[in-house]
Each structure stands twice: as structure tokens, then as C-alpha cells.
Design a protein around this motif. Structure first.
Motif, PDB file in Angstrom:
ATOM      1  N   GLY A  77       5.736 -13.600  11.682  1.00 40.93           N
ATOM      2  CA  GLY A  77       4.933 -13.579  11.991  1.00 40.93           C
ATOM      3  C   GLY A  77       3.455 -12.256  11.695  1.00 40.93           C
ATOM      4  N   VAL A  78       3.464 -12.052  10.369  1.00 38.26           N
ATOM      5  CA  VAL A  78       2.545 -11.016   9.862  1.00 38.26           C
ATOM      6  C   VAL A  78       1.261 -11.859   9.835  1.00 38.26           C
ATOM      7  CG1 VAL A  78       2.034 -10.621   7.669  1.00 38.26           C
ATOM      8  CG2 VAL A  78       3.950 -10.528   8.386  1.00 38.26           C
ATOM      9  N   LYS A  79       0.177 -10.541  10.410  1.00 36.38           N
ATOM     10  CA  LYS A  79      -1.566 -11.060  10.814  1.00 36.38           C
ATOM     11  C   LYS A  79      -2.247 -10.371   9.461  1.00 36.38           C
ATOM     12  CE  LYS A  79      -0.521 -10.485  15.480  1.00 36.38           C
ATOM     13  NZ  LYS A  79      -0.499 -10.262  16.589  1.00 36.38           N
ATOM     14  N   ASN A  80      -2.066  -9.279   8.667  1.00 34.56           N
ATOM     15  CA  ASN A  80      -3.092  -8.355   8.112  1.00 34.56           C
ATOM     16  C   ASN A  80      -2.822  -8.827   6.286  1.00 34.56           C
ATOM     17  OD1 ASN A  80      -3.845  -7.001  10.370  1.00 34.56           O
ATOM     18  ND2 ASN A  80      -2.189  -6.146  10.453  1.00 34.56           N
ATOM     19  N   PHE A  81      -1.421  -9.478   6.264  1.00 32.57           N
ATOM     20  CA  PHE A  81      -1.251  -9.151   4.996  1.00 32.57           C
ATOM     21  C   PHE A  81      -0.920 -10.648   4.719  1.00 32.57           C
ATOM     22  CE2 PHE A  81      -0.700  -5.204   5.529  1.00 32.57           C
ATOM     23  CZ  PHE A  81      -0.830  -4.308   4.597  1.00 32.57           C
ATOM     24  N   SER A  82      -1.428 -11.717   3.374  1.00 35.43           N
ATOM     25  CA  SER A  82      -0.966 -12.611   2.431  1.00 35.43           C
ATOM     26  C   SER A  82      -0.291 -12.470   1.226  1.00 35.43           C
ATOM     27  CB  SER A  82      -2.162 -13.817   2.001  1.00 35.43           C
ATOM     28  OG  SER A  82      -3.073 -13.537   3.669  1.00 35.43           O
ATOM     29  N   VAL A  83       0.259 -13.651   0.852  1.00 30.34           N
ATOM     30  CA  VAL A  83       0.663 -13.753  -0.834  1.00 30.34           C
ATOM     31  C   VAL A  83       0.189 -13.140  -1.355  1.00 30.34           C
ATOM     32  CG1 VAL A  83       1.996 -15.671  -1.654  1.00 30.34           C
ATOM     33  CG2 VAL A  83       2.750 -15.216   0.506  1.00 30.34           C
ATOM     34  N   GLY A  84       0.185 -12.710  -2.038  1.00 35.60           N
ATOM     35  CA  GLY A  84      -0.832 -12.215  -3.370  1.00 35.60           C
ATOM     36  C   GLY A  84      -0.811 -11.001  -3.846  1.00 35.60           C
ATOM     37  N   ASP A  85      -1.636 -10.252  -2.385  1.00 33.49           N
ATOM     38  CA  ASP A  85      -1.783  -8.951  -2.027  1.00 33.49           C
ATOM     39  C   ASP A  85      -1.223  -7.754  -2.481  1.00 33.49           C
ATOM     40  OD1 ASP A  85      -4.112 -10.551  -0.068  1.00 33.49           O
ATOM     41  OD2 ASP A  85      -3.258  -9.742   1.645  1.00 33.49           O
ATOM     42  N   GLU A  86      -1.484  -7.363  -3.119  1.00 32.20           N
ATOM     43  CA  GLU A  86      -2.095  -6.061  -3.630  1.00 32.20           C
ATOM     44  C   GLU A  86      -1.390  -5.100  -3.207  1.00 32.20           C
ATOM     45  OE1 GLU A  86      -4.516  -5.179  -6.812  1.00 32.20           O
ATOM     46  OE2 GLU A  86      -2.804  -7.257  -8.231  1.00 32.20           O
ATOM     47  N   VAL A  87      -0.363  -4.275  -2.719  1.00 32.32           N
ATOM     48  CA  VAL A  87      -0.235  -2.991  -1.603  1.00 32.32           C
ATOM     49  C   VAL A  87      -0.113  -1.642  -2.056  1.00 32.32           C
ATOM     50  CG1 VAL A  87       0.356  -5.074  -0.182  1.00 32.32           C
ATOM     51  CG2 VAL A  87       1.943  -3.772  -1.401  1.00 32.32           C
ATOM     52  N   TYR A  88       0.109  -0.520  -1.120  1.00 35.94           N
ATOM     53  CA  TYR A  88       1.260   0.166  -1.644  1.00 35.94           C
ATOM     54  C   TYR A  88       1.300   1.179  -0.599  1.00 35.94           C
ATOM     55  CZ  TYR A  88      -3.696   3.752  -1.020  1.00 35.94           C
ATOM     56  OH  TYR A  88      -4.191   4.539  -0.772  1.00 35.94           O
ATOM     57  N   PHE A  89       2.566   2.007  -0.864  1.00 43.58           N
ATOM     58  CA  PHE A  89       2.790   2.174   0.778  1.00 43.58           C
ATOM     59  C   PHE A  89       4.415   3.445   0.130  1.00 43.58           C
ATOM     60  CE2 PHE A  89       4.943  -1.786  -1.122  1.00 43.58           C
ATOM     61  CZ  PHE A  89       6.423  -0.940  -1.223  1.00 43.58           C
ATOM     62  N   CYS A  90       4.094   4.575   1.477  1.00 43.70           N
ATOM     63  CA  CYS A  90       5.916   5.142   1.395  1.00 43.70           C
ATOM     64  C   CYS A  90       6.280   4.441   2.239  1.00 43.70           C
ATOM     65  CB  CYS A  90       4.914   6.402   2.147  1.00 43.70           C
ATOM     66  SG  CYS A  90       6.393   7.685   1.358  1.00 43.70           S
ATOM     67  N   THR A 106      11.489  -4.448   0.815  1.00 45.55           N
ATOM     68  CA  THR A 106      11.239  -5.034   2.063  1.00 45.55           C
ATOM     69  C   THR A 106      10.137  -3.877   2.505  1.00 45.55           C
ATOM     70  OG1 THR A 106      12.635  -5.108   3.250  1.00 45.55           O
ATOM     71  CG2 THR A 106      12.587  -7.371   2.346  1.00 45.55           C
ATOM     72  N   ILE A 107       9.052  -4.153   3.748  1.00 41.18           N
ATOM     73  CA  ILE A 107       8.331  -3.102   4.200  1.00 41.18           C
ATOM     74  C   ILE A 107       8.086  -4.237   5.483  1.00 41.18           C
ATOM     75  CG2 ILE A 107       6.382  -3.378   2.777  1.00 41.18           C
ATOM     76  CD1 ILE A 107       5.914  -0.515   3.451  1.00 41.18           C
ATOM     77  N   ASP A 108       7.654  -3.538   7.081  1.00 43.76           N
ATOM     78  CA  ASP A 108       6.754  -3.849   7.610  1.00 43.76           C
ATOM     79  C   ASP A 108       5.825  -3.749   7.085  1.00 43.76           C
ATOM     80  OD1 ASP A 108       5.529  -4.076  10.753  1.00 43.76           O
ATOM     81  OD2 ASP A 108       7.486  -3.996  10.865  1.00 43.76           O
ATOM     82  N   GLU A 109       4.734  -5.164   7.513  1.00 42.07           N
ATOM     83  CA  GLU A 109       3.331  -5.077   7.007  1.00 42.07           C
ATOM     84  C   GLU A 109       2.651  -3.154   8.169  1.00 42.07           C
ATOM     85  OE1 GLU A 109       0.712  -7.630   9.082  1.00 42.07           O
ATOM     86  OE2 GLU A 109       1.602  -7.968  10.492  1.00 42.07           O
ATOM     87  N   ARG A 110       3.171  -2.918   8.718  1.00 40.86           N
ATOM     88  CA  ARG A 110       2.450  -2.306   9.414  1.00 40.86           C
ATOM     89  C   ARG A 110       2.387  -0.355   8.696  1.00 40.86           C
ATOM     90  NH1 ARG A 110       5.948  -2.104  15.834  1.00 40.86           N
ATOM     91  NH2 ARG A 110       7.030  -3.068  13.516  1.00 40.86           N
ATOM     92  N   PHE A 111       3.021  -0.794   7.426  1.00 36.54           N
ATOM     93  CA  PHE A 111       3.178   0.579   7.131  1.00 36.54           C
ATOM     94  C   PHE A 111       2.888   0.550   5.729  1.00 36.54           C
ATOM     95  CE2 PHE A 111       7.991   0.458   9.854  1.00 36.54           C
ATOM     96  CZ  PHE A 111       7.244   1.141  10.757  1.00 36.54           C
ATOM     97  N   ALA A 112       2.144  -0.494   5.851  1.00 39.78           N
ATOM     98  CA  ALA A 112       1.261  -1.259   3.729  1.00 39.78           C
ATOM     99  C   ALA A 112      -0.161  -0.640   4.614  1.00 39.78           C
ATOM    100  CB  ALA A 112       1.680  -2.225   3.166  1.00 39.78           C
ATOM    101  N   ALA A 113      -0.483  -0.663   2.642  1.00 36.66           N
ATOM    102  CA  ALA A 113      -2.115  -0.999   3.024  1.00 36.66           C
ATOM    103  C   ALA A 113      -2.614  -1.391   1.567  1.00 36.66           C
ATOM    104  CB  ALA A 113      -2.434   0.747   2.719  1.00 36.66           C
ATOM    105  N   ALA A 288      -5.077   3.724   4.245  1.00 33.99           N
ATOM    106  CA  ALA A 288      -6.703   2.421   3.853  1.00 33.99           C
ATOM    107  C   ALA A 288      -7.268   3.399   4.072  1.00 33.99           C
ATOM    108  CB  ALA A 288      -6.087   1.821   4.448  1.00 33.99           C
ATOM    109  N   GLU A 289      -7.670   4.636   4.149  1.00 37.37           N
ATOM    110  CA  GLU A 289      -8.767   5.481   3.984  1.00 37.37           C
ATOM    111  C   GLU A 289      -9.267   5.775   2.830  1.00 37.37           C
ATOM    112  OE1 GLU A 289     -11.993   6.396   6.196  1.00 37.37           O
ATOM    113  OE2 GLU A 289     -11.015   4.481   7.087  1.00 37.37           O
ATOM    114  N   CYS A 290      -8.104   6.301   2.567  1.00 40.76           N
ATOM    115  CA  CYS A 290      -8.004   7.056   1.118  1.00 40.76           C
ATOM    116  C   CYS A 290      -8.143   6.273  -0.482  1.00 40.76           C
ATOM    117  CB  CYS A 290      -6.099   7.424   0.604  1.00 40.76           C
ATOM    118  SG  CYS A 290      -6.424   9.266   1.598  1.00 40.76           S
TER     119      CYS A 290
END
Length: 332
Positions: A77-90, A106-113, A288-290
Motif C-alpha cells: 500500500g505504499v504510495k510515496n516511496f520506491s525501492v532505492g529512495d533515500e530517506v531520513y526520519f525520527c 522498518t518504518i511507516d511511510e507516513r513517518f519518513a521524509a 520535508a520542509e527542512c
């Protein structure tokens, strides 16, 4: 996979590099499997290591709220990320969901940027907790406006050095407390208008002199203890003070009341601890803004130490020394 396990509350030596089970695929419907490349180390990590996590029945634990890495698999059900994307998160690291002192999580996509493109994984991993804390404290609790005069305590620290830059991006004037000439030079380089050597100078009087006797519009306390209530007379009538520490039981509130100060309490971990999905998603939007500011060269995260994953105990010792500038990161 390799991960640093906190085997019991105690000194830094309770952090041990061990082989543990990879969370692996398949991931949850809206989850990402992240191959971590770096993890930020924060004071909250050292506090949880010393006193125990928020979930003492779930030991051993993997600490580390801040992470950066590459998406290795996605849920159906992931919509905003794909394999290979670089992300950061808390996310994680409080004793429940696995933290980021590990090779995978693992992380829910809603909590990653999406990670800022212009910086390394180490710099990205150093950023999330301090970015969210400073953003929420200044912009949301403190209601910072262009032209405001701000006092930021410990401006060379992890949260402090980000807060200086966010305040300047909003168009504020900034004074900040520092302990050395080296730190004074550092905070001036990132935009501070007036460093105050608090060991030699009464910071309250310095802030009053700087504002023509009126006091600052907003004070941001990243130190806690007596510093919190000692700051009250440095804030103008009807001004704001925001702290990221719990006020002491012996806090003297009279000056704050007489000056009609608005008190703000900032704990960016609350959404994670309380399972507040929309609030966690909002924090990812802050990241995402930062990221835009970072990629535009308007916001810099200072990393003072990059250490291997096996040196997590040393990273904790450095933080507890209280003398570091900027952030410490584990890179692997």
C-alpha cells in the motif's frame, strides 16, 4: 544483521554490538524496509540507557531515534516511496519499535521524509530530532514572528545550533549563550547576532542590555534545571519562554507570573509515545520542509563526530561529557 543492543540499564558498556534477526520482508501494508546507513545519537538515548526505556518489559532494546538510509522494500500500500529512495526520519528507539543503532529497520511511510540530496547520510541522520524539536519550539510553541528578538540557550549544541538558523530564517534577531570563544565563533558563523559568555557574564543582564531593557520576545531553554527559571526576567512582559526539559519541582514561578509570560513545553517524542499518527506525519512534513532549506544551503547540520556502529558506547560517553558541539553520528 548487526545491531547495538542495550542489554540492561546502566553505563555505556551495556551497549553491545550483536547479531540479531533482520526485520526483513514482507513488510506491512504501508511500511518501508530501510537499509540504514547512519544513526544520530541524542541525549535522550543516554537517558534511556541509564534509567531504562519507556518499555522495560521489552528488553533487550535497540536505541536511536534518528536514522537515514535507503528503501530496500515497500509494502503493497505504499504510495510515496520506491525501492532505492533515500530517506531520513525520527522513529523508534524508545524501547518499543526497534531503534536505528542497527543495519536495518522498518518504518511507516507516513513517518519518513525524502533525505536532503545535498548532504551525506551522516548529516541527514544527525538532523531529524533536533530539526523537529527546534521547529516545534520556535514556530509552534513560541509563535516566532519576523523581527522578534530571541534568546537561545546553548546555541552551539545539537538543538541550539539548529534553532539559531531557524530563527534567522524567520527573520528574528538572536542572542545565545556559549561557554567558549570557539563556540562563540561557531554560533556567529551560523547567524547568531550576539553570543553571551554565560560563565563570565550575567546572561539576563546581557539580554536586557541587548534589548534596551525590555527583554527578549522569546527565550528557548535547551539546558533545563535552574537555567529555566533564571531566564524569566530576561523575557519581556507578555513574552514567551519554551523549554525542552521538565521544569524542576522547585521552580520559582513568581517572576514568570508577574511578567505574564506564556510558558511552552516541548517534547517532540509525544506523538511517537502516544501513537498519534497524524502528529507523527506532521513531523515528517517538517523534515520535508527542512530538506528544502538544507538543499538550498540555508540550513546546515554540524556533525562533530562520525563513529562506527560498534562505538555506540563511546558516542554516549562523548554526549555525557557535555562539551561537544553539534551532533554525533554512528555511520555504517
Amino acid at each position: 544483521m548487526k545491531a547495538v543492543l542495550m542489554t540492561a540499564p546502566g553505563n555505556p558498556e551495556v551497549l553491545q554490538l550483536q547479531d540479531v534477526t533482520n526485520p526483513g520482508v514482507p513488510v506491512g501494508e504501508t511500511e518501508l524496509l530501510i537499509h540504514l546507513r547512519a544513526a544520530g545519537v541524542n541525549p535522550i538515548d543516554t537517558k534511556l540507557r541509564k534509567r531504562g526505556t519507556f518499555y522495560p518489559d521489552q528488553m533487550p532494546a535497540v536505541l536511536g531515534c534518528d536514522g537515514a538510509g535507503v528503501v530496500e522494500a515497500v509494502g503493497a500500500g505504499v504510495k510515496n516511496f520506491s525501492v532505492g529512495d533515500e530517506v531520513y526520519f525520527c522513529n523508534g528507539g524508545l524501547g518499543g519499535h526497534q531503534g536505528n543503532y542497527a543495519e536495518y529497520t522498518t518504518i511507516d511511510e507516513r513517518f519518513a521524509a525524502h533525505k536532503p540530496k545535498s548532504v551525506s547520510f551522516a548529516v541527514a541522520a544527525a538532523a531529524p530530532l533536533v530539526l523537529i524539536t527546534a521547529w516545534e519550539a520556535l514556530y509552534e510553541r513560541g509563535r516566532l514572528e519576523p523581527g522578534d528578538r530571541v534568546l537561545i540557550h546553548a546555541g552551539a549544541g545539537g538543538v541550539g545550533h539548529v534553532a539559531i538558523q531557524l530563527a534567522k530564517l524567520k527573520g528574528a534577531d538572536v542572542c545565545t549563550t556559549v561557554s567558549s570563544q570557539e563556540k562563540a565563533d561557531f554560533v556567529k558563523q551560523i547567524g547568531a547576532d550576539y553570543p553571551i559568555f554565560y560563565k563570565k557574564t550575567d546572561f539576563v543582564q546581557a539580554a536586557l542590555d541587548w534589548t534596551g531593557g525590555e527583554g527578549v520576545d522569546l527565550a528557548f531553554d535547551t539546558v533545563g534545571g535552574e537555567t529555566f527559571h533564571q531566564t524569566f526576567p530576561a523575557v519581556r512582559m507578555y513574552g514567551d519562554i519554551v523549554t525542552i526539559l521538565e521544569p524542576n519541582a522547585n521552580t520559582v514561578w513568581r517572576t514568570a507570573r508577574n511578567r505574564n509570560l506564556r510558558i511552552g513545553l516541548e517534547l517532540m517524542l509525544t506523538p511517537m509515545l502516544q501513537g498519534m499518527v497524524e502528529a507523527q506525519h506532521h513531523q515528517a512534513e517538517i523534515l520535508a520542509e527542512c530538506a528544502k532549506y538544507i538543499d538550498a544551503g540555508k540550513l546546515k547540520i554540524h556533525v562533530s563526530h562520525e563513529l562506527p556502529l560498534a562505538s555506540a558506547a563511546k558516542a554516549h560517553q562523548l554526549i555525557e561529557s557535555g562539551s561537544t558541539t553539534g551532533k554525533i553520528v554512528l555511520v555504517f
